[in-house]
Design a protein around this motif. Structure first.
Motif, short mmCIF file in Angstrom:
data_model
loop_
_atom_site.label_atom_id
_atom_site.label_comp_id
_atom_site.label_asym_id
_atom_site.label_seq_id
_atom_site.Cartn_x
_atom_site.Cartn_y
_atom_site.Cartn_z
N ALA A 11 -11.62 -16.75 5.14
CA ALA A 11 -12.62 -16.40 4.12
C ALA A 11 -13.72 -17.46 4.06
O ALA A 11 -14.90 -17.14 3.92
CB ALA A 11 -11.96 -16.23 2.76
N ILE A 12 -13.33 -18.71 4.16
CA ILE A 12 -14.30 -19.81 4.13
C ILE A 12 -15.24 -19.71 5.33
O ILE A 12 -16.47 -19.79 5.19
CB ILE A 12 -13.58 -21.17 4.12
CG1 ILE A 12 -12.78 -21.34 2.83
CG2 ILE A 12 -14.57 -22.32 4.31
CD1 ILE A 12 -11.80 -22.50 2.84
N ARG A 13 -14.68 -19.52 6.51
CA ARG A 13 -15.48 -19.43 7.74
C ARG A 13 -16.44 -18.25 7.70
O ARG A 13 -17.63 -18.38 7.98
CB ARG A 13 -14.54 -19.32 8.94
CG ARG A 13 -15.23 -19.24 10.30
CD ARG A 13 -14.21 -19.10 11.44
NE ARG A 13 -13.40 -17.90 11.31
CZ ARG A 13 -13.79 -16.68 11.72
NH1 ARG A 13 -14.95 -16.52 12.29
NH2 ARG A 13 -12.99 -15.66 11.58
N ARG A 14 -15.94 -17.08 7.31
CA ARG A 14 -16.78 -15.88 7.28
C ARG A 14 -17.91 -16.03 6.26
O ARG A 14 -19.06 -15.65 6.53
CB ARG A 14 -15.93 -14.64 7.00
CG ARG A 14 -14.99 -14.33 8.16
CD ARG A 14 -14.20 -13.04 8.04
NE ARG A 14 -13.46 -12.88 6.81
CZ ARG A 14 -13.70 -11.94 5.90
NH1 ARG A 14 -14.66 -11.05 6.07
NH2 ARG A 14 -12.96 -11.85 4.80
N THR A 15 -17.60 -16.58 5.10
CA THR A 15 -18.62 -16.79 4.07
C THR A 15 -19.68 -17.76 4.56
O THR A 15 -20.89 -17.51 4.42
CB THR A 15 -17.97 -17.32 2.77
OG1 THR A 15 -16.99 -16.39 2.32
CG2 THR A 15 -19.01 -17.54 1.68
N ALA A 16 -19.26 -18.87 5.14
CA ALA A 16 -20.20 -19.89 5.60
C ALA A 16 -21.11 -19.35 6.71
O ALA A 16 -22.32 -19.60 6.69
CB ALA A 16 -19.44 -21.13 6.08
N ILE A 17 -20.56 -18.60 7.64
CA ILE A 17 -21.36 -18.06 8.74
C ILE A 17 -22.38 -17.06 8.21
O ILE A 17 -23.58 -17.12 8.54
CB ILE A 17 -20.47 -17.40 9.82
CG1 ILE A 17 -19.66 -18.47 10.56
CG2 ILE A 17 -21.31 -16.57 10.80
CD1 ILE A 17 -18.58 -17.91 11.47
N ALA A 18 -21.93 -16.13 7.37
CA ALA A 18 -22.84 -15.10 6.85
C ALA A 18 -23.96 -15.73 6.02
O ALA A 18 -25.13 -15.37 6.16
CB ALA A 18 -22.06 -14.08 6.02
N MET A 19 -23.60 -16.68 5.16
CA MET A 19 -24.62 -17.35 4.34
C MET A 19 -25.60 -18.13 5.20
O MET A 19 -26.81 -18.09 4.96
CB MET A 19 -23.97 -18.30 3.35
CG MET A 19 -23.47 -17.66 2.09
SD MET A 19 -22.94 -18.91 0.89
CE MET A 19 -24.53 -19.55 0.34
N TYR A 20 -25.09 -18.85 6.19
CA TYR A 20 -25.97 -19.65 7.04
C TYR A 20 -26.97 -18.75 7.77
O TYR A 20 -28.16 -19.06 7.83
CB TYR A 20 -25.15 -20.47 8.04
CG TYR A 20 -26.02 -21.31 8.94
CD1 TYR A 20 -26.58 -22.49 8.47
CD2 TYR A 20 -26.32 -20.89 10.23
CE1 TYR A 20 -27.40 -23.26 9.29
CE2 TYR A 20 -27.14 -21.65 11.04
CZ TYR A 20 -27.68 -22.83 10.57
OH TYR A 20 -28.51 -23.56 11.37
N GLU A 21 -26.48 -17.66 8.33
CA GLU A 21 -27.37 -16.74 9.04
C GLU A 21 -28.48 -16.23 8.10
O GLU A 21 -29.65 -16.16 8.48
CB GLU A 21 -26.58 -15.55 9.61
CG GLU A 21 -25.63 -15.90 10.72
CD GLU A 21 -26.30 -16.14 12.07
OE1 GLU A 21 -27.54 -16.22 12.15
OE2 GLU A 21 -25.57 -16.25 13.06
N ALA A 22 -28.11 -15.88 6.88
CA ALA A 22 -29.09 -15.37 5.92
C ALA A 22 -30.07 -16.47 5.50
O ALA A 22 -31.27 -16.22 5.33
CB ALA A 22 -28.38 -14.77 4.71
N GLU A 23 -29.56 -17.69 5.33
CA GLU A 23 -30.44 -18.82 5.00
C GLU A 23 -31.47 -19.04 6.09
O GLU A 23 -32.66 -19.24 5.80
CB GLU A 23 -29.63 -20.11 4.84
CG GLU A 23 -29.06 -20.32 3.48
CD GLU A 23 -28.32 -21.65 3.40
OE1 GLU A 23 -28.99 -22.67 3.14
OE2 GLU A 23 -27.09 -21.66 3.61
N ILE A 24 -31.02 -19.04 7.33
CA ILE A 24 -31.94 -19.25 8.46
C ILE A 24 -32.98 -18.13 8.49
O ILE A 24 -34.17 -18.38 8.72
CB ILE A 24 -31.16 -19.33 9.79
CG1 ILE A 24 -30.37 -20.63 9.86
CG2 ILE A 24 -32.10 -19.21 10.98
CD1 ILE A 24 -31.22 -21.89 9.87
N ASN A 25 -32.55 -16.89 8.26
CA ASN A 25 -33.52 -15.79 8.22
C ASN A 25 -34.57 -16.01 7.13
O ASN A 25 -35.75 -15.73 7.33
CB ASN A 25 -32.81 -14.45 7.99
CG ASN A 25 -32.25 -13.88 9.28
OD1 ASN A 25 -32.46 -14.41 10.36
ND2 ASN A 25 -31.50 -12.80 9.16
#
Length: 143
Positions: A38-52
């Motif tokens: 859950a931590i990994r999936r949340t961090a990846i999804a958030m990071y991708e959206a932040e970069i966008n």
């Protein structure tokens, strides 16, 4: 714990600070004892959206809500909007400018990765007004 809420401002065109919000949420989830998936999936999804947000929207705002059984995140910007969501969801499709690509960003994996790593993704976008992404991650023990 009923619910923890966090608010972050994302600066536009600031690649040095991009990812701070996802790192903070990741750290919080670890402290709260969420499982590593859950931590990994949340961090990846958030990071991708932040970069966008940094690349395409001139920044934005993130509101994260952490519940015992799920993590809900609202990513909102006032950028140009997404002209074709179906196209933007295709792996490799990118509208990132060349200067951003030369930094190693803009490979066209942002929205596909967000969808891949979340349990639910809703996109609201309006051209000239901005985009809102609603992300939900459910830890595997709560599915």
């Amino acid at each position: 714990m009923n619910r923890l809420t966090f608010h972050y401002d994302v600066a536009g065109d600031d690649f040095t600070r991009a990812g701070e919000a996802s790192a903070q949420v990741k750290k919080t989830l670890k402290k709260l004892g969420y499982n590593s998936d859950a931590i990994r999936r949340t961090a990846i999804a958030m990071y991708e959206a932040e970069i966008n947000m940094v690349i395409h929207a001139g920044g934005g705002e993130i509101d994260a809500e952490i519940y015992p059984d799920r993590i809900e995140i609202l990513m909102a910007d006032t950028g140009p909007g997404i002209p074709d969501i179906e196209k933007a969801m295709q792996e490799g499709y990118s509208t990132a400018p060349e200067n951003v690509r030369s930094l190693g960003f803009g490979a066209g994996m942002g929205l596909p990765n967000i969808k891949k790593y979340t349990d639910d993704l809703k996109i609201e976008t309006e051209l000239g007004k901005g985009t809102k992404l609603y992300l939900t991650v459910i830890p595997s023990e709560n599915k």
